[in-house]
Structures are given as C-alpha cells and as structure tokens.
Write a protein that holds these residues in place. Structure first.
Motif, PDB file in Angstrom:
ATOM      1  N   ASP A  11      -6.032   9.115   0.949  1.00 56.53           N
ATOM      2  CA  ASP A  11      -7.441   9.355   0.672  1.00 56.53           C
ATOM      3  C   ASP A  11      -7.967  10.383   1.674  1.00 56.53           C
ATOM      4  O   ASP A  11      -7.328  10.663   2.691  1.00 56.53           O
ATOM      5  CB  ASP A  11      -8.236   8.047   0.785  1.00 56.53           C
ATOM      6  CG  ASP A  11      -9.616   8.143   0.128  1.00 56.53           C
ATOM      7  OD1 ASP A  11      -9.871   9.125  -0.608  1.00 56.53           O
ATOM      8  OD2 ASP A  11     -10.443   7.243   0.355  1.00 56.53           O
ATOM      9  N   TYR A  22       0.830  -1.203   0.000  1.00 53.96           N
ATOM     10  CA  TYR A  22       0.000   0.000   0.000  1.00 53.96           C
ATOM     11  C   TYR A  22       0.862   1.250   0.000  1.00 53.96           C
ATOM     12  O   TYR A  22       1.772   1.393   0.814  1.00 53.96           O
ATOM     13  CB  TYR A  22      -0.920   0.018   1.227  1.00 53.96           C
ATOM     14  CG  TYR A  22      -1.972  -1.055   1.188  1.00 53.96           C
ATOM     15  CD1 TYR A  22      -3.175  -0.842   0.547  1.00 53.96           C
ATOM     16  CD2 TYR A  22      -1.754  -2.295   1.773  1.00 53.96           C
ATOM     17  CE1 TYR A  22      -4.146  -1.830   0.498  1.00 53.96           C
ATOM     18  CE2 TYR A  22      -2.711  -3.284   1.732  1.00 53.96           C
ATOM     19  CZ  TYR A  22      -3.912  -3.049   1.086  1.00 53.96           C
ATOM     20  OH  TYR A  22      -4.854  -4.024   1.034  1.00 53.96           O
ATOM     21  N   SER A  60      -6.755  -6.151  -3.371  1.00 56.44           N
ATOM     22  CA  SER A  60      -7.733  -5.685  -2.386  1.00 56.44           C
ATOM     23  C   SER A  60      -7.386  -4.284  -1.900  1.00 56.44           C
ATOM     24  O   SER A  60      -6.223  -3.934  -1.749  1.00 56.44           O
ATOM     25  CB  SER A  60      -7.786  -6.652  -1.195  1.00 56.44           C
ATOM     26  OG  SER A  60      -6.580  -6.590  -0.482  1.00 56.44           O
ATOM     27  N   ASP A  61      -8.404  -3.478  -1.691  1.00 55.80           N
ATOM     28  CA  ASP A  61      -8.233  -2.144  -1.141  1.00 55.80           C
ATOM     29  C   ASP A  61      -8.351  -2.212   0.375  1.00 55.80           C
ATOM     30  O   ASP A  61      -8.957  -3.125   0.924  1.00 55.80           O
ATOM     31  CB  ASP A  61      -9.291  -1.200  -1.707  1.00 55.80           C
ATOM     32  CG  ASP A  61      -9.099  -0.976  -3.198  1.00 55.80           C
ATOM     33  OD1 ASP A  61      -7.971  -1.170  -3.678  1.00 55.80           O
ATOM     34  OD2 ASP A  61     -10.080  -0.627  -3.871  1.00 55.80           O
ATOM     35  N   GLU A 114     -10.657   4.915   1.727  1.00 58.86           N
ATOM     36  CA  GLU A 114     -10.261   3.705   1.005  1.00 58.86           C
ATOM     37  C   GLU A 114      -8.884   3.918   0.396  1.00 58.86           C
ATOM     38  O   GLU A 114      -8.666   4.823  -0.399  1.00 58.86           O
ATOM     39  CB  GLU A 114     -11.268   3.397  -0.099  1.00 58.86           C
ATOM     40  CG  GLU A 114     -10.980   2.102  -0.804  1.00 58.86           C
ATOM     41  CD  GLU A 114     -12.079   1.741  -1.793  1.00 58.86           C
ATOM     42  OE1 GLU A 114     -11.757   1.558  -2.970  1.00 58.86           O
ATOM     43  OE2 GLU A 114     -13.243   1.672  -1.383  1.00 58.86           O
ATOM     44  N   ASP A 166     -11.546  -3.684   6.650  1.00 61.54           N
ATOM     45  CA  ASP A 166     -12.432  -4.624   5.959  1.00 61.54           C
ATOM     46  C   ASP A 166     -11.686  -5.440   4.918  1.00 61.54           C
ATOM     47  O   ASP A 166     -12.273  -6.194   4.183  1.00 61.54           O
ATOM     48  CB  ASP A 166     -13.665  -3.941   5.390  1.00 61.54           C
ATOM     49  CG  ASP A 166     -13.371  -3.058   4.206  1.00 61.54           C
ATOM     50  OD1 ASP A 166     -12.199  -2.890   3.858  1.00 61.54           O
ATOM     51  OD2 ASP A 166     -14.328  -2.533   3.615  1.00 61.54           O
ATOM     52  N   GLU A 211      -9.854  -0.489   3.581  1.00 63.27           N
ATOM     53  CA  GLU A 211     -10.787   0.460   4.178  1.00 63.27           C
ATOM     54  C   GLU A 211     -10.621   0.335   5.679  1.00 63.27           C
ATOM     55  O   GLU A 211     -10.824  -0.729   6.244  1.00 63.27           O
ATOM     56  CB  GLU A 211     -12.216   0.165   3.756  1.00 63.27           C
ATOM     57  CG  GLU A 211     -12.480   0.491   2.308  1.00 63.27           C
ATOM     58  CD  GLU A 211     -13.932   0.287   1.920  1.00 63.27           C
ATOM     59  OE1 GLU A 211     -14.811   0.502   2.777  1.00 63.27           O
ATOM     60  OE2 GLU A 211     -14.172  -0.102   0.783  1.00 63.27           O
ATOM     61  N   GLU A 257      -5.921   2.338  -1.872  1.00 64.45           N
ATOM     62  CA  GLU A 257      -5.745   1.328  -2.913  1.00 64.45           C
ATOM     63  C   GLU A 257      -4.388   0.651  -2.805  1.00 64.45           C
ATOM     64  O   GLU A 257      -3.390   1.276  -2.479  1.00 64.45           O
ATOM     65  CB  GLU A 257      -5.890   1.963  -4.287  1.00 64.45           C
ATOM     66  CG  GLU A 257      -7.271   2.512  -4.537  1.00 64.45           C
ATOM     67  CD  GLU A 257      -7.391   3.185  -5.883  1.00 64.45           C
ATOM     68  OE1 GLU A 257      -6.408   3.184  -6.658  1.00 64.45           O
ATOM     69  OE2 GLU A 257      -8.471   3.719  -6.168  1.00 64.45           O
TER      70      GLU A 257
END
Length: 184
Positions: free
Chosen positions: A57, A53, A91-92, A83, A126, A94, A85
């Motif tokens: 955001d 990552y 997968s992101d 979120e 998540d 959150e 990215e």
C-alpha cells in the motif's frame, strides 16, 4: 644569490600562504554546512509478505534529525504504512511506527552519498498479525534498519531513495520510498 631572487622570496611566500588560506577556507565553511538540523518527508510503498498477509500500500513518512558531521547523524521519524489486506483472515493490517535511528553516511561525490541506518521503532497495529491469536490492537518495540542513496541539489535540499525494514514481532514490514530532505 642575487638581490632580485631575495626580493621575490617574500612575494612567493605571501602568495603561497594566500593560496593556502583560499583553499582551506571553503573546506572549513563546507564542514560547517554539513552540521545542523534537517527535516523531510517521504512517500512510497509498504510491503508485507508474512503469514496471511501479502500486500502493499502507499506509505508516508516524516522525519527530522541532527547531522553531526558528513558521516554521522541521529534521526527520528514517523511512518504510516497504510492498510495492508489479509488473504487468510478477515482483518486488515493498519500499521504505523515512530522510530529513532543512527545514520552512517559515505560520500561518493560532492553531491551523492550512500547511507545505512539502524535503531529501534515503536510500532502500533490496529489489528493483530495472524501469528497472534485473536483480533485486537497491538503495539511493541523492535529493531529497524535500512539503506539509501542521497543526492544533494544544493546546501539545503536533497533527494533520498531509501529501503527500510521494520520488524514487528516475528514479522517484517518493508518500506521503499522517495524522500525530500531540507537542511537548516
């Protein structure tokens, strides 16, 4: 000693006491105004550069606390990091956090102060960080800390600029934001 000097002494003493009381009363009142509940909200950027990552955001926060004196407060809050990215996995991330921190303040002027805070936060993801095998929801409790500046417009409204770090497992999530604080 003349009679006129003796008759002025009580007047001078009375004036000195009156000026002393007038000088101390606003200070006592100001000290009372520095205690109490406060609440606020903030908006800013969440930043992560860990593992797969490397993103930022828009993030939001809400907080409330109790100011015990001009130097110490306890604060609880919620931060939504948005979120983020992933560049390495599909997968992101959150993330959100509920936190409880102790806040130590140092006044620079009547309106401007600096502060540092430290405590614990309960985070919720998540999707897992790439350091964890699999793609599942995750949560945990880790340290959080930060620094900031606060400018007080009046007795009830202040603007804060804050930079905080939220540790999540072996990763760091940073939050830079502007906040409005309202004192009750």
């Amino acid at each position: 000693m003349s009679l006129s000097t003796l008759s002025r002494a009580p007047l001078v003493a009375t004036l000195a006491v009156a000026l002393g009381v007038a000088a101390v009363a606003p200070a006592a009142n100001a000290a009372d105004n520095e205690r109490g509940f406060y609440a606020g909200a903030g908006v800013g950027q969440s930043l992560v550069d860990e593992g797969g990552y490397d993103d930022e955001d828009t993030a939001f926060s809400a907080f409330g606390g109790y100011q015990f004196n001009r130097y110490f407060a306890l604060e609880a809050g919620y931060a939504d990091f948005g979120e983020l990215e992933s560049r390495a996995v599909a997968s992101d991330l959150e993330a959100s956090s509920g936190y409880l921190v102790a806040v130590g303040s140092v006044p620079f002027t009547t309106n401007l102060s600096g502060y540092a805070k430290a405590g614990l936060h309960r985070w919720d993801l998540d999707s897992s960080l790439p350091l964890v095998i699999g793609n599942r929801d995750d949560s945990g409790t880790d340290p959080t800390y930060g620094v900031g500046l606060q400018y007080r417009f009046n007795d009830t409204v202040a603007l804060r600029g804050e930079y905080s770090r939220f540790e999540i497992e072996d990763a760091d999530l940073d939050l830079a934001q502007l906040q409005l604080r309202f004192d009750f």
